[in-house]
Design an enzyme around this catalytic site. Structure first.
Site, PDB file in Angstrom:
ATOM      1  N   GLU A  35      -5.301   1.770   2.173  1.00 16.89           N
ATOM      2  CA  GLU A  35      -5.168   0.627   3.080  1.00 16.89           C
ATOM      3  C   GLU A  35      -5.445   1.044   4.513  1.00 16.89           C
ATOM      4  OE1 GLU A  35      -3.266  -2.212   5.906  1.00 16.89           O
ATOM      5  OE2 GLU A  35      -2.884  -0.085   5.645  1.00 16.89           O
ATOM      6  N   HIS A  49       0.832  -1.211   0.000  1.00 18.29           N
ATOM      7  CA  HIS A  49       0.000   0.000   0.000  1.00 18.29           C
ATOM      8  C   HIS A  49       0.861   1.254   0.000  1.00 18.29           C
ATOM      9  CE1 HIS A  49      -0.015   1.228   4.365  1.00 18.29           C
ATOM     10  NE2 HIS A  49       0.121  -0.050   4.626  1.00 18.29           N
TER      11      HIS A  49
HETATM   12 CO    CO Z   1      -0.557   1.177   8.870  1.00 16.61          CO
HETATM   13 ZN    ZN Z   2       0.649  -0.847   6.519  1.00 17.58          ZN
END
Ligand code: CO
Ligand code: ZN
Length: 330
Positions: free
Chosen positions: A193, A63
């Protein structure tokens, strides 16, 4: 490697506002991939190689977003009140500096009489040097991240947003180094994320992978009085067994162990009592995806100074390259 990690961690890109980091990563990987695209949610999707006999379509997710703050109210005197983006701990905020995407720098504080109590996010304000609301260079809805430089401590490295720019680094370095693979590799630099693996959820649906592997940090347990969990800094990359979002697939765990053993790399088995990663989202899309996660032990996760070990990163790159260059038996 450290040069690139410095650039990655010092880039400002909180969840939902990943353009800066996406552009940087895109430039970095474009010459090494067969196909590159950005989807509706802003995920950067890079494809490399064709699936051969014994091979699988593998989604590798790192992410690119980071935690941050969003201006929710500007007071008459020009102080900025905020809502959090992801798991921001108010304790680590007081005295910290932040930078907004328009370049405005601010100092986070709270009323002095409250300074001896643990504050809530609502009690914090950002002082951007304004004298009134009219004079304030920040508008409601503007976002900021911690403003801290990357520091190379040789054995250790410290920066804001090691979570998860170190995962991005692993993906980038592996992508650059891989020559031959029986697998179709789909590297996804995911968005959002930190607020619930939203980019991984939609990109995994689109990619339709046969195996999912997330790359992320995990909480280390080697500070003076910590709760005993396994990962510590410098003892090798971590193979996730579980966290609250995922029970890793045994075949993926096995393949990771094998990859590490083939290069005599020491690994740590990670059993995390809480938290989650993109793998949690990937393994439940469509009819399910065998998934796992390769983690880097990290101290002070979600603070402005997240610390990792240099050798853990170097070993993770070698291990991930071997893992992806070979067939994974499901
Ligand atoms: Co994090
Ligand atoms: Zn992470």
């Amino acid at each position: 490697m450290k040069e690139l990690l410095k650039k990655l961690t010092e880039t400002a890109a909180p969840s939902g506002h990943e353009a800066n980091i996406r552009n940087l990563i895109r430039k970095e990987i474009e010459p090494y991939v067969d196909e590159i695209s950005v989807d509706v949610m802003g995920n950067l999707i890079a494809r490399k190689g064709k699936k051969q006999k014994d091979g699988h379509r593998i989604l590798i997710a790192a992410h690119m977003d980071e935690i941050g703050l969003m201006a929710s109210h500007i007071s008459e005197k020009g102080f900025v009140y905020v809502a959090s983006i992801g798991g921001v701990n108010p304790l680590t905020c007081v005295g910290s500096r932040v930078v907004f995407l328009n370049g405005t720098v601010g100092v986070i504080s709270l009323e002095t009489e409250k300074i001896d109590k643990v504050p809530t996010i609502n009690q914090l304000f950002i002082d951007v040097g304004a004298t009134s609301a009219d004079d304030c260079p920040v508008n409601v809805g503007d976002v900021c991240v911690f403003d801290r430089p990357f520091i190379d401590m040789r054995k250790r490295m410290v920066a804001k947003a090691m979570d998860d720019r170190v995962g991005c680094l692993l993906a980038i370095e592996t992508l650059k180094q891989i020559k031959e693979s029986p697998n179709e590799l789909v590297f996804v630099f995911t968005t959002q994320e930190e607020i619930g693996a939203r980019g991984a959820t939609t990109s995994a649906y689109g990619v339709d992978p046969e195996i999912g592997i997330a790359l992320d940090v995990t909480l280390s347990a080697d500070t003076p009085h910590c709760t005993p969990v396994n990962p510590v800094l410098g003892e090798g990359p971590c193979i996730k067994v579980r966290d609250s979002s995922l029970i890793a697939h045994p075949a993926v765990i096995e393949a990771m162990k094998k990859a590490a053993a083939s290069r005599k790399i020491k690994v740590q088995m990670e059993v995390l009592r809480f938290a989650g990663t993109d793998a949690g989202a990937i393994h439940t899309v469509r009819s399910g995806v065998p998934s796992g996660c390769l983690s880097i032990a990290c101290r002070y996760v979600h603070s402005p100074s997240e610390m990792i070990d240099t050798s853990d990163v170097e070993n993770a790159i070698v291990m991930l390259k071997v893992l992806l260059e070979n067939p994974i038996a499901l």
